[in-house]
Write an enzyme that holds these catalytic residues in place. Sequence first.
Site, PDB file in Angstrom:
ATOM      1  N   ASP A 162      -6.730 -15.816   3.244  1.00 47.55           N
ATOM      2  CA  ASP A 162      -8.067 -16.334   3.555  1.00 47.55           C
ATOM      3  C   ASP A 162      -9.007 -16.123   2.368  1.00 47.55           C
ATOM      4  O   ASP A 162      -9.816 -16.980   2.045  1.00 47.55           O
ATOM      5  CB  ASP A 162      -8.652 -15.637   4.788  1.00 47.55           C
ATOM      6  CG  ASP A 162      -8.420 -16.440   6.058  1.00 47.55           C
ATOM      7  OD1 ASP A 162      -7.503 -17.291   6.054  1.00 47.55           O
ATOM      8  OD2 ASP A 162      -9.148 -16.228   7.043  1.00 47.55           O
TER       9      ASP A 162
ATOM     10  N   LYS B  42       0.895  -1.168   0.000  1.00 45.54           N
ATOM     11  CA  LYS B  42       0.000   0.000   0.000  1.00 45.54           C
ATOM     12  C   LYS B  42       0.930   1.213   0.000  1.00 45.54           C
ATOM     13  O   LYS B  42       0.887   2.079   0.885  1.00 45.54           O
ATOM     14  CB  LYS B  42      -0.908  -0.060   1.245  1.00 45.54           C
ATOM     15  CG  LYS B  42      -2.018   0.950   1.288  1.00 45.54           C
ATOM     16  CD  LYS B  42      -3.143   0.662   0.319  1.00 45.54           C
ATOM     17  CE  LYS B  42      -4.178   1.786   0.382  1.00 45.54           C
ATOM     18  NZ  LYS B  42      -5.158   1.714  -0.713  1.00 45.54           N
TER      19      LYS B  42
ATOM     20  N   ASP C 295      -5.666  -3.231  -1.887  1.00 42.15           N
ATOM     21  CA  ASP C 295      -7.108  -3.161  -2.156  1.00 42.15           C
ATOM     22  C   ASP C 295      -7.411  -3.697  -3.555  1.00 42.15           C
ATOM     23  O   ASP C 295      -8.379  -4.444  -3.757  1.00 42.15           O
ATOM     24  CB  ASP C 295      -7.652  -1.737  -1.963  1.00 42.15           C
ATOM     25  CG  ASP C 295      -6.729  -0.661  -2.527  1.00 42.15           C
ATOM     26  OD1 ASP C 295      -5.576  -0.985  -2.873  1.00 42.15           O
ATOM     27  OD2 ASP C 295      -7.164   0.501  -2.628  1.00 42.15           O
TER      28      ASP C 295
ATOM     29  N   ASP D  52      -2.380 -12.147   5.751  1.00 40.02           N
ATOM     30  CA  ASP D  52      -3.387 -12.808   6.576  1.00 40.02           C
ATOM     31  C   ASP D  52      -4.745 -12.747   5.872  1.00 40.02           C
ATOM     32  O   ASP D  52      -5.448 -13.745   5.703  1.00 40.02           O
ATOM     33  CB  ASP D  52      -3.436 -12.072   7.930  1.00 40.02           C
ATOM     34  CG  ASP D  52      -4.249 -12.803   8.977  1.00 40.02           C
ATOM     35  OD1 ASP D  52      -4.781 -13.890   8.666  1.00 40.02           O
ATOM     36  OD2 ASP D  52      -4.356 -12.294  10.101  1.00 40.02           O
TER      37      ASP D  52
END
Length: 353
Positions: free
Chosen positions: A246, A186, A218, A242
Amino acid sequence: MKIAVLPGDGIGPEIVAQAVKVLHALNLDLTLEEAPIGGAGYEAAGDPLPEATLQLAKEADAVLLGAVGDWKYDSLPRDKRPERGLLRIRKELNLFANLRPALLYPELAAASTLKPEVVSGLDIMIVRELTGDIYFGQPRGISTLENGEREGINTMRYSESEIRRIGRVAFDIAMKRNKKVCSVDKANVLETTELWRQVMIELAKDYPEVELSHMYVDNAAMQLIRAPKQFDVMVTGNIFGDILSDEASMLTGSIGMLPSASLDANNKGMYEPSHGSAPDIAGKNIANPLATILSVAMMLRYTFNDEVSAVRVENAVKKALAQGYRTADIYTEGSQKVSCSDMGDAVVAALSL
Ligand code: NAD
C-alpha cells in the site's frame, strides 16, 4: 479458456465492466462467467463466498475480481463480512503468491506526492506471501483471562516450505527483470522471520545471478519513501507485504493505477486491483478503472502466457494517458478529466492505435 468474473461491491462492478470491455475488444477465445462475492455474495446467498461462486472460481482458468467491502456490513458477524469471502477464496484456491507491481508512468510523475526525481522511472515488483503468517496462524481469538481482563491473540508462523515456495516466485521474477531481490523481515526481533531469512539465503544458492539483500521492515518502509528506485523485486510475508505494498502504491500517485495477481503453484491466478471497494465514490462513475484493466494484462501474461496481448493492453493504457485522459484521482491541471467508463472507452480505442 474460462474467466470467472467477480465484480464484488462498491466501485467493483464499475471498474470490472471496463476491464471486461477491454477483454472483449481483444477478440480472444475466452468465456466469461459472472458471480457475486463479498457483500454482493452475502446479499445473494447469505455468504460472502457463496458455494456456486467458489465452484465457478475453481473451474475457471483465471478469476477477475473487482473489490469487496462496504461499511454497511461492519456490524455483521466476522464470518459473514465481505473481507472473509476474499480471504477464503485466496485460501481455497491456494493463491499463495501475490504480485504487486508499483510502476510509475512518466505522464503521472506529477500526481505523486514525492518529488518527480525520486519516483520517475520507478519499477518495483512486490511479492507478498498470501496464505500464511499472522493473518491465518493459530491460536487466534479474544478470550477472557482469569482476572476478568480480555486478551487478544494472533500467531505469526511460517513453515520452511511456505517460505521456500514464495521465495522461488520472487527469484524467478527477478531473473526476468533486473536480477535483484530484497527480502524484507524483522529477523532481529521475530523468530518466524529469522527462519524466513535463513531460507532465503539457502534459496539464493540456486540463483547465482540474482543479488539477494535483506532489510528490516521498518527500514524498508523508510527506504521506499527515501530512495524507492533502489528496489527491483521485494519479497516479504503476508502482514509486512500488506502494508509495504500500500505504501509503494502511493509512490505512483494513485492506488487506482495498481494491478495485482495472486497465483497458485500452477500459475492459475486471481487478478484484482490493489485498492478496495472505495464506497465513498461508488456509483458515481468516477473511479479509476486502470488498475483493473492492468490486472487483465497481468492475467494474460501470467495465466494465459499471452505476452503479446498483455503488452497490447499495457501500451493502450500508456497511450490513453499520453493522450491526456485522467480520472479524478490522477487529474492534474492541463489534462482532460474523464469518467470511469470514458477511460475504459479510451483504452479500448487505443488498442487499435
Ligand atoms: P479503498 O482502497 O477502498 O479506498 C481508499 C481511498 O482510495 C478512498 O478515498 C477511495 O475513494 C480511493 N480509491 C480507491 N480505489 C480507487 C479508484 N479505483 N479510483 C479512485 N479512487 C480510488 O480502502 P478503504 O476505504 O480503506 O476500504 C473501503 C472498503 O474496501 C472496506 O470495506 C475495506 O474492507 C475494503 N477493502 C477491500 C479490498 C479488496 O477487495 N481487495 C482491499 C482493501 C480494502
